[in-house]
Design a protein around this motif. Sequence first.
Motif, PDB file in Angstrom:
ATOM      1  N   LYS A  10       0.849  -1.186   0.000  1.00 58.44           N
ATOM      2  CA  LYS A  10       0.000   0.000   0.000  1.00 58.44           C
ATOM      3  C   LYS A  10       0.889   1.242   0.000  1.00 58.44           C
ATOM      4  N   PRO A  11       0.460   2.312  -0.675  1.00 61.37           N
ATOM      5  CA  PRO A  11       1.278   3.527  -0.758  1.00 61.37           C
ATOM      6  C   PRO A  11       1.642   4.065   0.628  1.00 61.37           C
ATOM      7  N   GLY A  12       2.889   4.509   0.750  1.00 64.63           N
ATOM      8  CA  GLY A  12       3.356   5.153   1.972  1.00 64.63           C
ATOM      9  C   GLY A  12       3.860   4.207   3.051  1.00 64.63           C
ATOM     10  N   TYR A  13       3.965   2.910   2.770  1.00 68.91           N
ATOM     11  CA  TYR A  13       4.347   1.942   3.799  1.00 68.91           C
ATOM     12  C   TYR A  13       5.720   1.307   3.583  1.00 68.91           C
ATOM     13  N   LYS A  14       6.547   1.897   2.744  1.00 68.94           N
ATOM     14  CA  LYS A  14       7.874   1.336   2.483  1.00 68.94           C
ATOM     15  C   LYS A  14       8.664   1.164   3.781  1.00 68.94           C
ATOM     16  N   ASP A  15       8.773   2.217   4.578  1.00 70.22           N
ATOM     17  CA  ASP A  15       9.572   2.153   5.804  1.00 70.22           C
ATOM     18  C   ASP A  15       9.013   1.133   6.784  1.00 70.22           C
TER      19      ASP A  15
END
Length: 103
Positions: A10-15
């Motif tokens: 989901k967008p924004g969850y890389k970290d």
Amino acid sequence: MKIAFKMYLKPGYKDEYQQRHAAIWPELQQLLKDAGISDYTIFLDEETNTLFGVQQQSGDQSSQELGTTDIVKRWWAYMADIMETNPDFSPVTIPLTSVFHME
């Protein structure tokens, strides 16, 4: 045998995804090793939030086929809030076909 597949973050969850995998549960890691899964790497295409998993497999199952075990079910539920999932919380996974290999 080496296999590859893609999943969707989901967008924004890389970290958050990286943090959770940096602290992978020891019992999950042991299950994967016991199933013959090694040399497991996940790459992220940040433009599309597509995750690409590549793993060496000496047993009969990939990591995505271990979903009958309690530990994998718990991991899937733990990751469900940051990934695209199926109704059982397993990640939406699409196998990839090898079209080139160089040693």
